[in-house]
Design an enzyme around this catalytic site. Sequence first.
Site, PDB file in Angstrom:
ATOM      1  N   ASP A   1       0.748  -1.019  -0.271  1.00  0.00           N
ATOM      2  CA  ASP A   1       0.308   0.301  -0.279  1.00  0.00           C
ATOM      3  C   ASP A   1       1.202   1.331  -0.062  1.00  0.00           C
ATOM      4  O   ASP A   1       2.278   0.872   0.064  1.00  0.00           O
ATOM      5  CB  ASP A   1      -1.057  -0.282   1.209  1.00  0.00           C
ATOM      6  CG  ASP A   1      -0.129  -0.313   2.462  1.00  0.00           C
ATOM      7  OD1 ASP A   1       0.805  -0.578   2.610  1.00  0.00           O
ATOM      8  OD2 ASP A   1      -0.751   0.731   3.692  1.00  0.00           O
TER       9      ASP A   1
ATOM     10  N   HIS B   1       1.373  -8.874  -3.970  1.00  0.00           N
ATOM     11  CA  HIS B   1       0.179  -7.913  -3.237  1.00  0.00           C
ATOM     12  C   HIS B   1       1.658  -6.733  -2.977  1.00  0.00           C
ATOM     13  O   HIS B   1       1.407  -5.891  -2.045  1.00  0.00           O
ATOM     14  CB  HIS B   1      -0.309  -8.179  -1.875  1.00  0.00           C
ATOM     15  CG  HIS B   1      -1.369  -6.810  -1.878  1.00  0.00           C
ATOM     16  ND1 HIS B   1      -2.572  -7.267  -1.886  1.00  0.00           N
ATOM     17  CD2 HIS B   1      -1.656  -5.947  -0.460  1.00  0.00           C
ATOM     18  CE1 HIS B   1      -3.598  -6.195  -1.168  1.00  0.00           C
ATOM     19  NE2 HIS B   1      -2.700  -5.244  -1.038  1.00  0.00           N
TER      20      HIS B   1
ATOM     21  N   ASP C   1       0.747 -17.514  -4.490  1.00  0.00           N
ATOM     22  CA  ASP C   1       1.247 -16.308  -5.206  1.00  0.00           C
ATOM     23  C   ASP C   1       0.172 -15.830  -6.323  1.00  0.00           C
ATOM     24  O   ASP C   1       0.192 -15.689  -7.151  1.00  0.00           O
ATOM     25  CB  ASP C   1       2.416 -16.211  -6.448  1.00  0.00           C
ATOM     26  CG  ASP C   1       3.135 -15.812  -7.189  1.00  0.00           C
ATOM     27  OD1 ASP C   1       2.591 -14.516  -6.673  1.00  0.00           O
ATOM     28  OD2 ASP C   1       3.861 -15.563  -8.218  1.00  0.00           O
TER      29      ASP C   1
ATOM     30  N   GLU D   1       1.716 -10.346   0.146  1.00  0.00           N
ATOM     31  CA  GLU D   1       2.537  -8.535   0.325  1.00  0.00           C
ATOM     32  C   GLU D   1       3.838  -8.770   0.470  1.00  0.00           C
ATOM     33  O   GLU D   1       4.155  -9.749   0.900  1.00  0.00           O
ATOM     34  CB  GLU D   1       1.703  -8.050   1.454  1.00  0.00           C
ATOM     35  CG  GLU D   1       1.998  -6.620   1.082  1.00  0.00           C
ATOM     36  CD  GLU D   1       1.339  -5.700   1.865  1.00  0.00           C
ATOM     37  OE1 GLU D   1       0.305  -5.897   2.692  1.00  0.00           O
ATOM     38  OE2 GLU D   1       0.539  -3.575   1.719  1.00  0.00           O
TER      39      GLU D   1
HETATM   40  O1  9MR Z   1       3.418  -6.866   9.063  1.00  0.00           O
HETATM   41  C1  9MR Z   1       1.841  -6.889   9.718  1.00  0.00           C
HETATM   42  C2  9MR Z   1       1.261  -7.809  10.456  1.00  0.00           C
HETATM   43  O2  9MR Z   1       2.231  -8.607  10.806  1.00  0.00           O
HETATM   44  C3  9MR Z   1       0.027  -7.962  10.404  1.00  0.00           C
HETATM   45  O3  9MR Z   1      -1.015  -9.684  11.506  1.00  0.00           O
HETATM   46  C4  9MR Z   1      -1.290  -6.959   9.943  1.00  0.00           C
HETATM   47  C5  9MR Z   1      -2.266  -7.079  10.263  1.00  0.00           C
HETATM   48  O4  9MR Z   1      -2.671  -5.873  11.231  1.00  0.00           O
HETATM   49  O5  9MR Z   1      -0.945  -6.038   9.312  1.00  0.00           O
HETATM   50  C6  9MR Z   1       1.089  -6.057   8.686  1.00  0.00           C
HETATM   51  O6  9MR Z   1       0.819  -4.928   8.012  1.00  0.00           O
HETATM   52  C7  9MR Z   1       0.593  -4.794   7.069  1.00  0.00           C
HETATM   53  C8  9MR Z   1      -0.048  -2.795   7.112  1.00  0.00           C
HETATM   54  O7  9MR Z   1      -0.796  -2.858   8.309  1.00  0.00           O
HETATM   55  C9  9MR Z   1      -0.325  -1.925   6.377  1.00  0.00           C
HETATM   56  N1  9MR Z   1       0.952  -1.940   5.462  1.00  0.00           N
HETATM   57  C10 9MR Z   1       0.785  -3.502   4.760  1.00  0.00           C
HETATM   58  C11 9MR Z   1       1.379  -3.969   5.971  1.00  0.00           C
HETATM   59  C12 9MR Z   1       2.361  -5.492   5.684  1.00  0.00           C
HETATM   60  O8  9MR Z   1       1.046  -6.441   5.447  1.00  0.00           O
END
Ligand code: 9MR
Length: 665
Positions: A173, A490, A536, A545
């Site tokens: 994102d 992602h 994937d 992601e």
């Molecule tokens: O890396 C984060 C993971 O440990 C958490 O479980 C998850 C849900 O809260 O969020 C991940 O972080 C994401 C973030 O909230 C937004 N940008 C993408 C991050 C990676 O997926």
Amino acid sequence: MKPFETKFSLLIILFYSIKIYSQVFVNQSGYKTELPKIFYTNISASNFDVVDSETGTTFYNGNLQLISSNDPGAGMPVRKGDFTSLNRFGNYFIRLNTNDTSYHFSINQNVYYDLFNKSLKSFYFQRCGAQLLYTHAGQYQRNICHTGDAFFHSSTGQSGFKFSRGGWHDAGDYGKYIVNAGISAATLLMAYEYFPSYFSNDNLNIPESGNGIPDILDEVKYEVQWFLTMQDTSGAVYFKLTKEQFEPFVMPSQDSGMRYIYEKSSAATANFISVLARFYRVYKNYDSTFANDCLNAALDAWEWLSNQISIVPPGGFHNPPGTYTGEYGDNNDFDERLWAAAELFESTGDQIFKEYYEFNYNISGLFNSTMNWQNVKSLAHITYLFSKQLNTDPIIKAQLAASLDSYCNSLLTKVNANGFGVTLNPGEYYWGSNSQVLNNAVLLILSHTKNNNLNYLKAALEQLNYVTGCNAHNLSFITGVGIKYPMHPHHRPSEADGIVEPIPGLIVGGPNQYLNDPVLQQHFNQNTPPALCYIDDVGSYASNEIAINWNAPLVLVSGYFNNISTTSVEEDNEFNPQGFYLEQNFPNPFNSSTRIKWYSPESGWQTIKLYDTLGRELETIAEGYFLKGNHSHLFQIDSFLPSGVYYYQLNCGSSFLSKKMIYLK
Ligand code: 9MR
Ligand code: ZN
């Protein structure tokens, strides 16, 4: 469907399923000379050949060892092959006695160079508020984005605009989150601070390359400058800068709409302190004015933080109603504060910070967890353990060293319990599991520098092997690295740019047994072996992601193995059963009158040959019958050889030893 098509697709399905279920899993980056060389297979074969892929000649054969008849992580039988002693530079594949083969890979000194460079360069590709030019980004050039960063969100109680351009997009994102950026930037700084000679390259081809400052520091500075914009005049730091909803899959420059700065937080403030204090230390020799600004900003932030008795906001940051972007939720800021104190102590030597750390350091134990964005306690302990301040407490340091050692021993237990040598037990394949694997490798590497335990180094290498292909997916988890890697991460720019190849050097989160997205839920269930819960698919944000905090330990670990001098390795019998000794030349660079020294444990015909970085033999430096004992030879080289990086390899019978040399005319 016409009959022909049916047959054709059936064939594809058949072929595909064979590929999935019977495979030979290798490190697709390749195997570095003189380091252990391990691969895995789920095929019930008994032995294997390592075959030169150009000539078809077998250079090694060995037996497979059954590790597990049903590995609890991957739910398959796993056998292991070891060809550590094959040190000949070349391109190879593995062929089992069942005739199954692996992807091609190479053995040479430079196998991690590409991985390391791409993983560091990926931070440049995450830059926000900058145009990426063709000269630096090639086909991934793109327009400037998010120049309107940002407006205060109403939940801050403030209104209007605060200039906050720059920094890195967090992940797939386009948000920017201080907490997650904290561990990311700090890990890159840690790489440079503890292994400066490994991370000093200034030729990554980013805009700052060639400015005389290591590119890794230039890249972190890009983030640090954004950090500074996130601080309020009170010293406090705002939690994040995002939209209210995740962006559509468009290029960053096409992403319009309001982006907001969210409320101040103690966790963000503490992360800010840690990064800026650390940045000051490594940057003061390059630009003392900017470095001092960073330290002062960190001190202002501490001033605010030390007046907050409990976590701010209460319970930790939560998205206000109407906001659905990342939350990085954490209701405990003890570890963040401890880390901030440790970094400020290391940067200033000040009694206040020393006392804060020493008074609090054992409240929740020493090394009993691996660092991640939510828990940075181990980062605090590392900073104190490796402190260069003269007034540290030797008893505390000894406790920390012992604790790190025993924690790393517990990681070895995990390695041994896992079919692929990975430091994850079933139950630990969380969102971003690949980064946990790599952060474990960071701890193993750091502990190895303290006690020289080669089992830690080997285990760290196994973690790198895992993310580069020694896993049940037979996949390098890093885009653009190896042969088979994620094509649909992602990651909005990779998806929206219309280019088939994803942006290189990005590591995906990896297997996630908790199936935190609809795509994972559609393909797997709770009976799926944990290590298999990965797909994937661009929609699988919980397994496919990418994120800056996952890439940062990849930079440290790959850069470490890319550069590691094998001197310490050679002194160990496990790595050097023949007892050869080839002295690393100091000072390296080499010139044409450098003396090469070595020790031969036995008499025999010996050669020293010169290779280029691709492992091509250039010429013989010395050759002859040498007696057991010490020898030396004056390096005399043809004048045609251009300045550059080379390797020289000592060879006696079936034993080889190689060294890197930087030749300067
Ligand atoms: O890396 C984060 C993971 O440990 C958490 O479980 C998850 C849900 O809260 O969020 C991940 O972080 C994401 C973030 O909230 C937004 N940008 C993408 C991050 C990676 O997926
Ligand atoms: Zn942007």
